[in-house]
Design a protein around this motif. Structure first.
Motif, PDB file in Angstrom:
ATOM      1  N   GLN A   1      58.904  19.540  30.766  1.00 30.95           N
ATOM      2  CA  GLN A   1      59.298  19.624  29.356  1.00 30.95           C
ATOM      3  C   GLN A   1      60.070  20.921  29.097  1.00 30.95           C
ATOM      4  OE1 GLN A   1      59.343  17.210  27.433  1.00 30.95           O
ATOM      5  NE2 GLN A   1      57.441  16.057  27.313  1.00 30.95           N
TER       6      GLN A   1
ATOM      7  N   LEU B   1      63.873  21.356  27.664  1.00 33.74           N
ATOM      8  CA  LEU B   1      64.141  22.209  26.502  1.00 33.74           C
ATOM      9  C   LEU B   1      65.220  23.242  26.824  1.00 33.74           C
ATOM     10  CD1 LEU B   1      63.409  23.182  23.640  1.00 33.74           C
ATOM     11  CD2 LEU B   1      61.677  24.635  24.702  1.00 33.74           C
TER      12      LEU B   1
ATOM     13  N   VAL C   1      68.706  21.609  26.978  1.00 28.47           N
ATOM     14  CA  VAL C   1      69.252  21.341  25.643  1.00 28.47           C
ATOM     15  C   VAL C   1      69.720  22.649  25.012  1.00 28.47           C
ATOM     16  CG1 VAL C   1      68.698  20.545  23.301  1.00 28.47           C
ATOM     17  CG2 VAL C   1      67.909  19.233  25.271  1.00 28.47           C
ATOM     18  N   ALA C   2      68.912  23.691  25.140  1.00 25.95           N
ATOM     19  CA  ALA C   2      69.261  24.987  24.553  1.00 25.95           C
ATOM     20  C   ALA C   2      70.538  25.550  25.168  1.00 25.95           C
ATOM     21  CB  ALA C   2      68.106  25.980  24.737  1.00 25.95           C
TER      22      ALA C   2
ATOM     23  N   GLY D   1      72.975  23.767  26.299  1.00 30.58           N
ATOM     24  CA  GLY D   1      74.098  22.865  26.034  1.00 30.58           C
ATOM     25  C   GLY D   1      74.415  21.949  27.200  1.00 30.58           C
TER      26      GLY D   1
ATOM     27  N   LEU E   1      72.701  16.925  25.578  1.00 32.18           N
ATOM     28  CA  LEU E   1      72.772  16.719  24.141  1.00 32.18           C
ATOM     29  C   LEU E   1      71.345  16.570  23.604  1.00 32.18           C
ATOM     30  CD1 LEU E   1      75.692  14.131  24.050  1.00 32.18           C
ATOM     31  CD2 LEU E   1      75.810  16.559  23.486  1.00 32.18           C
ATOM     32  N   PRO E   2      71.108  16.921  22.349  1.00 26.02           N
ATOM     33  CA  PRO E   2      69.749  16.804  21.802  1.00 26.02           C
ATOM     34  C   PRO E   2      69.156  15.393  21.954  1.00 26.02           C
ATOM     35  CG  PRO E   2      71.096  18.109  20.337  1.00 26.02           C
ATOM     36  CD  PRO E   2      72.020  17.570  21.393  1.00 26.02           C
ATOM     37  N   GLY E   3      69.955  14.377  21.737  1.00 28.49           N
ATOM     38  CA  GLY E   3      69.452  13.006  21.895  1.00 28.49           C
ATOM     39  C   GLY E   3      69.054  12.697  23.326  1.00 28.49           C
ATOM     40  N   GLU E   4      69.829  13.211  24.271  1.00 29.61           N
ATOM     41  CA  GLU E   4      69.492  13.020  25.690  1.00 29.61           C
ATOM     42  C   GLU E   4      68.189  13.746  26.017  1.00 29.61           C
ATOM     43  OE1 GLU E   4      74.066  12.724  27.381  1.00 29.61           O
ATOM     44  OE2 GLU E   4      73.101  14.690  27.248  1.00 29.61           O
ATOM     45  N   GLY E   5      68.055  14.980  25.498  1.00 30.71           N
ATOM     46  CA  GLY E   5      66.830  15.738  25.732  1.00 30.71           C
ATOM     47  C   GLY E   5      65.626  15.028  25.147  1.00 30.71           C
ATOM     48  N   SER E   6      65.807  14.461  23.958  1.00 33.40           N
ATOM     49  CA  SER E   6      64.724  13.732  23.309  1.00 33.40           C
ATOM     50  C   SER E   6      64.307  12.514  24.136  1.00 33.40           C
ATOM     51  CB  SER E   6      65.167  13.299  21.917  1.00 33.40           C
ATOM     52  OG  SER E   6      64.154  12.568  21.281  1.00 33.40           O
TER      53      SER E   6
END
Length: 133
Positions: free
Chosen positions: A86, A90, A93-94, A96, A99-104
């Motif tokens: 996890q 994180l 994503v931080a 770059g 993408l936030p959606g991919e990280g989610s």
């Protein structure tokens, strides 16, 4: 004839695959001129018309809904490994890299793995307790 409210004049309904007459007519007209239309739009795109270029590109290369992701995650067979995974997500994503959606999405997959590991550990504990009795 007057139909009662809720009563259909065609109880069987429109046959499967039946198309609206206007749609059939417009499709036939477009098909007759498809080559010329395509050549005209491509020609406009080559001349620098950005709207035509966007139209051509959207048809040739549809927008990607997902992309392959290459991210090295630690072993997720333990709670510690899951926490580390996890954290890797994180950090990606931080930075770059994701993408936030991919990280989610990835975090959701790791969370499902956590639940599976937790269930397995609980099952093993219960089995051990039952064997002691």
């Amino acid at each position: 004839m007057v139909w009662k409210k809720g009563e259909s004049g065609n109880p069987i309904g429109k046959p499967a695959g039946a198309r609206n007459k206007a749609t059939v007519m417009v499709t036939a007209i477009m098909e007759r001129g498809a080559r010329e239309i395509t050549e005209a739009v491509v020609g406009l795109a080559k001349e620098g018309d950005l709207s035509a270029a966007r139209l051509v590109l959207e048809r040739l290369v549809p927008p990607a809904k997902e992309r392959p992701i290459c991210l090295s995650l630690p072993d997720t067979s333990t709670a510690d490994g899951i926490a580390q995974a996890q954290n890797v997500i994180l950090q990606a994503v931080a930075a770059g890299d994701l993408l936030p959606g991919e990280g989610s999405t990835l975090a959701g997959i790791v969370e499902a793995r956590r639940k599976a590991v937790e269930t397995l550990e609980l099952e093993q504990r219960i089995t051990a307790l039952e064997e002691k009795k």
